[in-house]
Scaffold this motif. Structure first.
Motif, short mmCIF file in Angstrom:
data_model
loop_
_atom_site.label_atom_id
_atom_site.label_comp_id
_atom_site.label_asym_id
_atom_site.label_seq_id
_atom_site.Cartn_x
_atom_site.Cartn_y
_atom_site.Cartn_z
N ARG A 39 0.10 -3.21 -2.92
CA ARG A 39 0.86 -4.45 -2.68
C ARG A 39 -0.06 -5.63 -2.99
NH1 ARG A 39 5.94 -3.57 -2.06
NH2 ARG A 39 6.23 -5.43 -0.83
N ASP B 14 -4.22 -14.32 0.63
CA ASP B 14 -4.96 -14.68 1.84
C ASP B 14 -5.29 -16.17 1.75
OD1 ASP B 14 -6.52 -14.84 4.08
OD2 ASP B 14 -8.06 -13.44 3.41
N ARG C 92 -2.29 -14.32 6.02
CA ARG C 92 -2.06 -13.43 4.88
C ARG C 92 -0.57 -13.22 4.67
NH1 ARG C 92 -5.55 -8.18 4.60
NH2 ARG C 92 -7.05 -9.74 4.03
N PHE C 93 -0.13 -13.35 3.40
CA PHE C 93 1.27 -13.17 3.04
C PHE C 93 1.40 -12.05 2.02
CE2 PHE C 93 0.89 -17.70 4.08
CZ PHE C 93 1.89 -17.82 5.03
N GLU C 94 2.40 -11.21 2.20
CA GLU C 94 2.68 -10.17 1.21
C GLU C 94 3.55 -10.79 0.12
OE1 GLU C 94 4.87 -5.84 0.90
OE2 GLU C 94 4.45 -6.68 2.86
N GLU D 206 -5.26 -10.53 -3.34
CA GLU D 206 -5.83 -9.21 -3.13
C GLU D 206 -4.79 -8.13 -3.39
OE1 GLU D 206 -6.81 -9.74 0.99
OE2 GLU D 206 -8.89 -10.18 0.50
N TRP E 296 -1.26 -9.30 -2.03
CA TRP E 296 -1.33 -10.13 -0.83
C TRP E 296 -2.03 -11.45 -1.17
CZ3 TRP E 296 0.51 -8.64 4.02
CH2 TRP E 296 0.94 -7.31 4.12
#
Length: 113
Positions: free
Chosen positions: A106, A110, A2-4, A101, A108
């Motif tokens: 924020r 996935d 998962r990346f912000e 998401e 994100w």
């Protein structure tokens, strides 16, 4: 994994107020405001570029060199522009094997790996 990606655009919800009727039936002003942080593209730590944009009723999600698209559908998602956008992003991400998401204000990404 998962990346912000970016903070959610809080001003997007203002586009859904009754006095801001865009007459589109799908809330295009809301969609454009929601996707604004992703439009120029975000480069992940591994060098992969992620971006999203709207073209008519279609939401296009780009991940790396691939693109996935999803349609804003009133009949399947209902009249709520938020639900329509989530369904279109899920459809676009499903074609790429990723999921966009919103968690605690924020955005994100996935990747499922």
């Amino acid at each position: 994994m998962r990346f912000e990606l970016a903070p959610e655009n809080g001003a997007a919800a203002d586009q859904l107020k009754p006095d801001k009727n865009d007459r589109s039936g799908i809330g295009v002003h809301y969609v454009d405001a929601f996707l604004k942080p992703l439009k120029p593209g975000i480069i992940l730590p591994d060098g992969t570029k992620v971006s999203a944009k709207r073209r008519g009723l279609k939401v296009i999600l780009s991940f790396g060199g691939k693109q996935g698209d999803g349609l804003m559908r009133r009949q399947s998602a209902g009249p709520d522009p938020i639900a329509m956008l989530r369904a279109a992003l899920d459809e676009a991400g499903g074609k790429l094997g990723v999921r966009l998401e919103v968690i605690e204000g924020r955005l994100w990404l996935d990747c499922g790996a």
